[in-house]
Design a protein around this motif. Structure first.
Motif, short mmCIF file in Angstrom:
data_model
loop_
_atom_site.label_atom_id
_atom_site.label_comp_id
_atom_site.label_asym_id
_atom_site.label_seq_id
_atom_site.Cartn_x
_atom_site.Cartn_y
_atom_site.Cartn_z
N PHE A 219 77.34 108.16 13.83
CA PHE A 219 76.08 108.28 13.20
C PHE A 219 75.50 109.39 13.63
O PHE A 219 75.95 110.03 14.70
CB PHE A 219 75.35 107.03 13.90
CG PHE A 219 75.23 106.64 15.51
CD1 PHE A 219 76.21 106.00 16.12
CD2 PHE A 219 74.29 107.59 16.18
CE1 PHE A 219 76.10 105.82 17.41
CE2 PHE A 219 74.54 107.59 17.48
CZ PHE A 219 75.48 106.59 18.14
N SER A 241 65.42 107.81 14.99
CA SER A 241 65.93 107.12 13.97
C SER A 241 67.40 107.40 13.56
O SER A 241 67.67 108.59 13.48
CB SER A 241 64.90 107.04 12.74
OG SER A 241 63.65 106.43 12.86
N GLN A 242 68.09 106.38 13.07
CA GLN A 242 69.45 106.84 12.70
C GLN A 242 69.64 106.91 11.38
O GLN A 242 69.02 106.33 10.35
CB GLN A 242 70.34 105.71 13.11
CG GLN A 242 71.89 105.63 12.61
CD GLN A 242 72.71 104.71 13.02
OE1 GLN A 242 72.38 103.89 13.89
NE2 GLN A 242 74.00 104.66 12.38
N SER A 244 70.89 107.06 7.45
CA SER A 244 71.72 106.54 6.66
C SER A 244 73.07 107.22 6.43
O SER A 244 73.23 108.24 6.85
CB SER A 244 71.35 106.30 5.31
OG SER A 244 71.22 107.50 4.57
N ASP A 245 74.20 106.47 6.09
CA ASP A 245 75.53 107.00 5.91
C ASP A 245 75.44 108.14 5.06
O ASP A 245 76.16 108.99 5.35
CB ASP A 245 76.52 105.91 5.48
CG ASP A 245 76.71 105.08 6.43
OD1 ASP A 245 76.38 105.10 7.56
OD2 ASP A 245 77.44 103.87 6.14
N ASP A 246 75.01 108.27 3.93
CA ASP A 246 74.64 109.21 2.87
C ASP A 246 74.02 110.48 3.47
O ASP A 246 74.54 111.57 3.38
CB ASP A 246 74.22 108.68 1.55
CG ASP A 246 75.04 107.72 0.87
OD1 ASP A 246 76.16 107.68 1.05
OD2 ASP A 246 74.43 107.19 -0.12
N GLU A 247 72.88 110.21 4.25
CA GLU A 247 72.22 111.33 4.82
C GLU A 247 72.91 112.04 5.95
O GLU A 247 72.98 113.29 6.07
CB GLU A 247 70.91 110.83 5.37
CG GLU A 247 70.06 110.21 4.58
CD GLU A 247 68.64 109.60 5.00
OE1 GLU A 247 67.70 109.62 4.56
OE2 GLU A 247 68.81 108.96 5.99
#
Length: 265
Positions: A219, A241-242, A244-247
């Protein structure tokens, strides 16, 4: 499915549906209440007052009371409040002016824009002495730190009540007292995420800075911070904040690109 399983399943699903329905109606009630607060602000004052950042508040209030608040200016503590006491059925539109000297709130009904200006220029009378020309006593430094502690606690409660959905929690507090009456106070908050941090920072008039870290392949985190001053108290906000996978994938791809005129890492 036997009878016991059927009964438990029916109960669980019904309970979940009732909870969702209750949350839906509660959100509708909050939205309607905030609409009444904005309408009252617009009627009593002006459109600018209606457009302020009105927040629904219940913390610290009796069960039969509802309230909405809006800071007049980010970074200051004066705020407007719209309050309904469902017991006697009374409605109030007021200006609240917290006093850091005596730690009491001055509450005044507001009847119009001219009246609001008058209230903001009035002095509400003498406050308890803060030392004046008197020589400091042997416990002056401790008394100063104690006074700062009370102000910081009051500010913390105020911000948490003003932003009930921001997930604010006090991380640590720093106090400094001096025998000559000087002192300093800092309070550091963690917020529930970057969006929450931005909302609180906007109310304080503070600028948000964000840095990104990818310490683990799993992440990528965005770390946000903001600093401001409220009534001579330094306030620091932090949150993360984590992505997203795409970001996260897009960010990592950007890091792998070679810098201008150089080799990629």
């Amino acid at each position: 499915m036997n009878l016991i399983e059927l009964a438990l399943t029916t109960y669980t699903e019904s309970k979940a549906e009732r909870s969702e329905e209750a949350d839906y109606h509660a959100e509708q009630a909050r939205t309607e209440f905030l609409g009444h607060a904005r309408s009252s602000a617009g009627t009593n004052l002006c459109k600018d007052a209606a457009d302020l950042d009105w927040q629904y508040v219940t913390e610290g209030l009796p069960d039969q009371m509802e309230e909405a608040r809006a800071l007049l200016v980010p970074g200051r503590r004066e705020y407007l409040r719209y309050r309904i006491d469902n017991g006697p059925g009374t409605v109030a539109f007021e200006l609240v002016q917290p006093c850091t000297a005596c730690r009491n709130d001055r509450v005044s009904p507001v009847t119009g824009l001219f009246h609001l200006g008058q209230l903001l220029t009035e002095d509400d009378g003498p406050h308890p002495a803060t030392g004046g020309d008197q020589e400091p006593g042997p416990l002056a430094a401790i008394e100063q730190a104690s006074a700062h502690a009370a102000r910081v606690a009051r500010l913390a409660r105020h911000l948490i009540a003003e932003h009930p959905d921001a997930g604010l929690a006090v991380q640590h507090v720093s106090l400094f007292g001096h025998e000559h009456g000087d002192g300093r106070a800092e309070i550091h908050f963690n917020a529930g995420g970057l969006d929450a941090l931005r909302r609180v920072a906007a109310a304080l008039g503070a600028e948000v800075t964000v840095r990104v870290s990818g310490g683990s392949p799993a992440f990528v985190l965005e770390h946000g911070s903001a600093t401001g001053t409220v009534d001579d108290i330094d306030v620091e906000l932090r949150a993360y904040s984590q992505m997203s996978d795409d970001e996260a994938a897009a960010w990592r791809a950007q890091q792998d690109q070679p810098a201008d005129g150089g080799e990629g890492e």
